[in-house]
Design an enzyme around this catalytic site. Structure first.
Site, PDB file in Angstrom:
ATOM      1  N   LYS A  11       0.957  -1.349  -0.217  1.00 44.91           N
ATOM      2  CA  LYS A  11      -0.032   0.085   0.008  1.00 44.91           C
ATOM      3  C   LYS A  11       1.009   1.155   0.153  1.00 44.91           C
ATOM      4  O   LYS A  11       1.998   1.153   0.373  1.00 44.91           O
ATOM      5  CB  LYS A  11      -1.017  -0.045   1.421  1.00 44.91           C
ATOM      6  CG  LYS A  11      -0.263   0.161   2.635  1.00 44.91           C
ATOM      7  CD  LYS A  11       0.217   1.425   3.223  1.00 44.91           C
ATOM      8  CE  LYS A  11       1.067   1.425   4.512  1.00 44.91           C
ATOM      9  NZ  LYS A  11       1.702   2.436   4.905  1.00 44.91           N
ATOM     10  N   PRO A  95       9.754  -4.200  -0.359  1.00 41.71           N
ATOM     11  CA  PRO A  95      10.858  -3.839   0.529  1.00 41.71           C
ATOM     12  C   PRO A  95      10.437  -3.756   2.104  1.00 41.71           C
ATOM     13  O   PRO A  95       8.921  -3.386   2.231  1.00 41.71           O
ATOM     14  CB  PRO A  95      11.311  -2.534   0.121  1.00 41.71           C
ATOM     15  CG  PRO A  95      10.891  -2.172  -1.408  1.00 41.71           C
ATOM     16  CD  PRO A  95       9.647  -3.235  -1.509  1.00 41.71           C
ATOM     17  N   VAL A  96      11.398  -4.254   2.817  1.00 38.36           N
ATOM     18  CA  VAL A  96      10.738  -4.504   4.283  1.00 38.36           C
ATOM     19  C   VAL A  96      11.236  -3.170   5.052  1.00 38.36           C
ATOM     20  O   VAL A  96      11.975  -2.407   4.855  1.00 38.36           O
ATOM     21  CB  VAL A  96      11.902  -5.589   5.121  1.00 38.36           C
ATOM     22  CG1 VAL A  96      11.248  -5.716   6.205  1.00 38.36           C
ATOM     23  CG2 VAL A  96      11.697  -6.890   4.180  1.00 38.36           C
ATOM     24  N   ALA A  98       9.569  -0.202   4.836  1.00 34.49           N
ATOM     25  CA  ALA A  98       9.570   0.930   4.042  1.00 34.49           C
ATOM     26  C   ALA A  98       8.517   1.927   4.265  1.00 34.49           C
ATOM     27  O   ALA A  98       8.510   3.058   3.478  1.00 34.49           O
ATOM     28  CB  ALA A  98       9.885   0.427   2.597  1.00 34.49           C
ATOM     29  N   GLY A  99       7.541   1.636   4.824  1.00 28.58           N
ATOM     30  CA  GLY A  99       6.200   2.560   4.885  1.00 28.58           C
ATOM     31  C   GLY A  99       5.074   1.848   3.826  1.00 28.58           C
ATOM     32  O   GLY A  99       4.052   2.373   3.492  1.00 28.58           O
ATOM     33  N   LEU A 100       5.442   0.525   2.974  1.00 29.48           N
ATOM     34  CA  LEU A 100       4.692   0.158   2.152  1.00 29.48           C
ATOM     35  C   LEU A 100       3.827  -1.000   2.676  1.00 29.48           C
ATOM     36  O   LEU A 100       3.058  -1.591   2.113  1.00 29.48           O
ATOM     37  CB  LEU A 100       5.567  -0.439   1.213  1.00 29.48           C
ATOM     38  CG  LEU A 100       6.461   0.724   0.324  1.00 29.48           C
ATOM     39  CD1 LEU A 100       7.308  -0.096  -0.620  1.00 29.48           C
ATOM     40  CD2 LEU A 100       5.414   1.686  -0.410  1.00 29.48           C
ATOM     41  N   GLY A 102       4.085  -4.151   3.880  1.00 30.76           N
ATOM     42  CA  GLY A 102       4.509  -5.233   3.547  1.00 30.76           C
ATOM     43  C   GLY A 102       4.266  -6.301   4.555  1.00 30.76           C
ATOM     44  O   GLY A 102       3.463  -7.412   4.309  1.00 30.76           O
ATOM     45  N   SER A 104       2.391  -6.025   7.280  1.00 29.96           N
ATOM     46  CA  SER A 104       0.798  -6.113   7.511  1.00 29.96           C
ATOM     47  C   SER A 104       0.206  -6.771   6.486  1.00 29.96           C
ATOM     48  O   SER A 104      -0.718  -7.473   7.014  1.00 29.96           O
ATOM     49  CB  SER A 104       0.536  -4.582   7.559  1.00 29.96           C
ATOM     50  OG  SER A 104       0.987  -3.716   8.651  1.00 29.96           O
ATOM     51  N   ASP A 137      -1.891  -1.223  10.483  1.00 29.50           N
ATOM     52  CA  ASP A 137      -2.444  -1.609   9.054  1.00 29.50           C
ATOM     53  C   ASP A 137      -2.953  -2.598   8.641  1.00 29.50           C
ATOM     54  O   ASP A 137      -3.189  -2.682   7.183  1.00 29.50           O
ATOM     55  CB  ASP A 137      -1.039  -1.017   8.394  1.00 29.50           C
ATOM     56  CG  ASP A 137      -0.573   0.366   8.600  1.00 29.50           C
ATOM     57  OD1 ASP A 137      -1.279   1.376   8.653  1.00 29.50           O
ATOM     58  OD2 ASP A 137       0.816   0.713   8.143  1.00 29.50           O
TER      59      ASP A 137
HETATM   60  O1  C5P Z   1       0.133  -0.794  15.036  1.00 30.55           O
HETATM   61  P1  C5P Z   1       1.509  -1.193  14.689  1.00 30.55           P
HETATM   62  O2  C5P Z   1       1.971  -2.196  15.842  1.00 30.55           O
HETATM   63  O3  C5P Z   1       1.823  -1.047  13.295  1.00 30.55           O
HETATM   64  O4  C5P Z   1       2.221   0.178  15.286  1.00 30.55           O
HETATM   65  C1  C5P Z   1       3.754   0.198  15.455  1.00 30.55           C
HETATM   66  C2  C5P Z   1       4.046   1.427  16.309  1.00 30.55           C
HETATM   67  O5  C5P Z   1       3.867   2.733  15.737  1.00 30.55           O
HETATM   68  C3  C5P Z   1       3.236   1.499  17.804  1.00 30.55           C
HETATM   69  O6  C5P Z   1       3.728   0.729  18.595  1.00 30.55           O
HETATM   70  C4  C5P Z   1       3.247   3.048  18.025  1.00 30.55           C
HETATM   71  O7  C5P Z   1       4.412   3.448  18.495  1.00 30.55           O
HETATM   72  C5  C5P Z   1       3.248   3.549  16.447  1.00 30.55           C
HETATM   73  N1  C5P Z   1       1.843   4.051  15.926  1.00 30.55           N
HETATM   74  C6  C5P Z   1       1.377   5.335  16.580  1.00 30.55           C
HETATM   75  N2  C5P Z   1       0.047   5.422  15.779  1.00 30.55           N
HETATM   76  C7  C5P Z   1      -0.510   4.829  15.089  1.00 30.55           C
HETATM   77  C8  C5P Z   1       0.126   3.748  14.615  1.00 30.55           C
HETATM   78  C9  C5P Z   1       1.159   3.315  15.028  1.00 30.55           C
HETATM   79  O8  C5P Z   1       1.815   5.823  17.398  1.00 30.55           O
HETATM   80  N3  C5P Z   1      -1.825   5.360  14.559  1.00 30.55           N
END
Ligand code: C5P
Length: 294
Positions: A11, A95-96, A98-100, A102, A104, A137
């Site tokens: 994404k 890519p691992v 990377a904000g994409l 993957g 999730s 995500d």
């Molecule tokens: O939900 P996820 O495990 O992917 O989030 C990873 C980290 O990113 C969380 O532990 C939190 O520090 C941060 N996060 C956040 N607010 C969000 C999503 C993620 O602060 N809406």
């Protein structure tokens, strides 16, 4: 049915506004996800024992209990008292870190795939609820939709049916950097308290209208990511990526999620592929892809 193969798509975020820090440490956000045609392959093979095994040739992918795909299988096993196990093979192209999305996306594919393989008969809503426990995500990837709006910490999904027919072309660039999402959110808190960060003067509805109009000038105006300012401050390499894309004539560029992946809006597939080949030659340390909404 003992074996199942699934495509697990990446994404990008076309819009990401951070509203506030919550008491639980997460942040309330409003975001728009776009599913793109860059994918991993997930192959699930049922096991007679109760083991969950991750098989992946990428060294960046954890093979233990911290892997989101592993955690998804374990969550289903524990919640629905499944007596079988599973071998999860991940063929990695996304890519691992990377904000994409993957990891999730892989987690969502495991939830959907095991729902079939283990005949759990869970509804889409139930799968999305379980997905939210794995990561913010993950629920987006449970819904079979190209675009969706999300709220909460990113787990409350509303598919954007109005955009169903829209297909965008992007040039996607991933510099060789590791960016930690928790760090970027922590820094967002810090920068926001000190100086205040840019907030968007428009909402998802306006972005949706801009995308429907297919007018690149409007689209450029409404693409937004509140985390971009933070990541750019910490990693100037991401600024270089954006500058290079603009230099090549990209209409608009935006970082996805907490980065470091950056995408550009490109008018046609032909142009995206040609720019992709050009960039690949010039920047050996960047991963570059021509991708489309899928
Ligand atoms: O939900 P996820 O495990 O992917 O989030 C990873 C980290 O990113 C969380 O532990 C939190 O520090 C941060 N996060 C956040 N607010 C969000 C999503 C993620 O602060 N809406």
């Amino acid at each position: 049915m003992e074996k199942i193969a699934l495509d697990s798509y990446a994404k990008v975020n076309l819009y990401l506004a951070v509203l506030n820090r919550r008491k639980d440490g997460y942040h309330s956000i409003k975001t728009v996800f776009e599913r793109i045609g860059l994918s991993d392959k997930i192959i699930l093979q049922s096991r007679q024992d109760q083991k969950i095994k991750i098989i992946c040739s990428s060294r960046q992918v954890p093979k233990d209990q911290t892997n989101l795909a592993y955690r998804s299988a374990k969550l289903l096993q524990d919640n629905f008292k499944v007596a079988r196990g599973v071998s999860i093979k991940i063929i990695k192209n996304i890519p691992v870190g990377a904000g994409l999305g993957g990891g999730s996306s892989n987690a969502a594919a495991v939830l959907s795939g095991l729902n079939q393989l283990w005949k759990l008969k869970l509804s889409q809503n139930k799968l999305a609820e379980l997905a939210g426990r794995i990561g913010s995500d993950v629920p987006f990837f449970i819904y079979n939709t190209s675009f969706a709006q999300a709220q909460g910490r990113g787990e409350k999904i509303k598919p954007l049916k109005a955009l169903e027919r829209i297909k965008l072309w992007h040039l996607l660039v991933v510099p060789e950097l590791h960016v930690s999402t928790p760090l970027i959110y922590r820094k967002w808190d810090e920068f926001n308290q000190k100086a205040g960060l840019t907030t968007p003067a428009y909402n998802v509805k306006i972005l949706t209208l801009a995308l429907k109009s297919k007018n690149p000038l409007l689209m450029r105006k409404f693409l937004f990511n509140a985390l971009e300012e933070v990541t750019l401050k910490l990693y100037p390499e991401v600024i270089r990526v954006k500058e290079k894309l603009i230099c090549l004539g990209a209409k608009a560029t935006l970082m996805s999620g907490s980065g470091p992946a950056v995408f550009a809006l490109i008018s046609s597939g032909k142009e995206a592929v040609s720019l992709c080949n050009q960039l690949k030659k010039e920047f050996r340390f960047w991963q570059v892809f021509a991708v489309r909404t899928c």
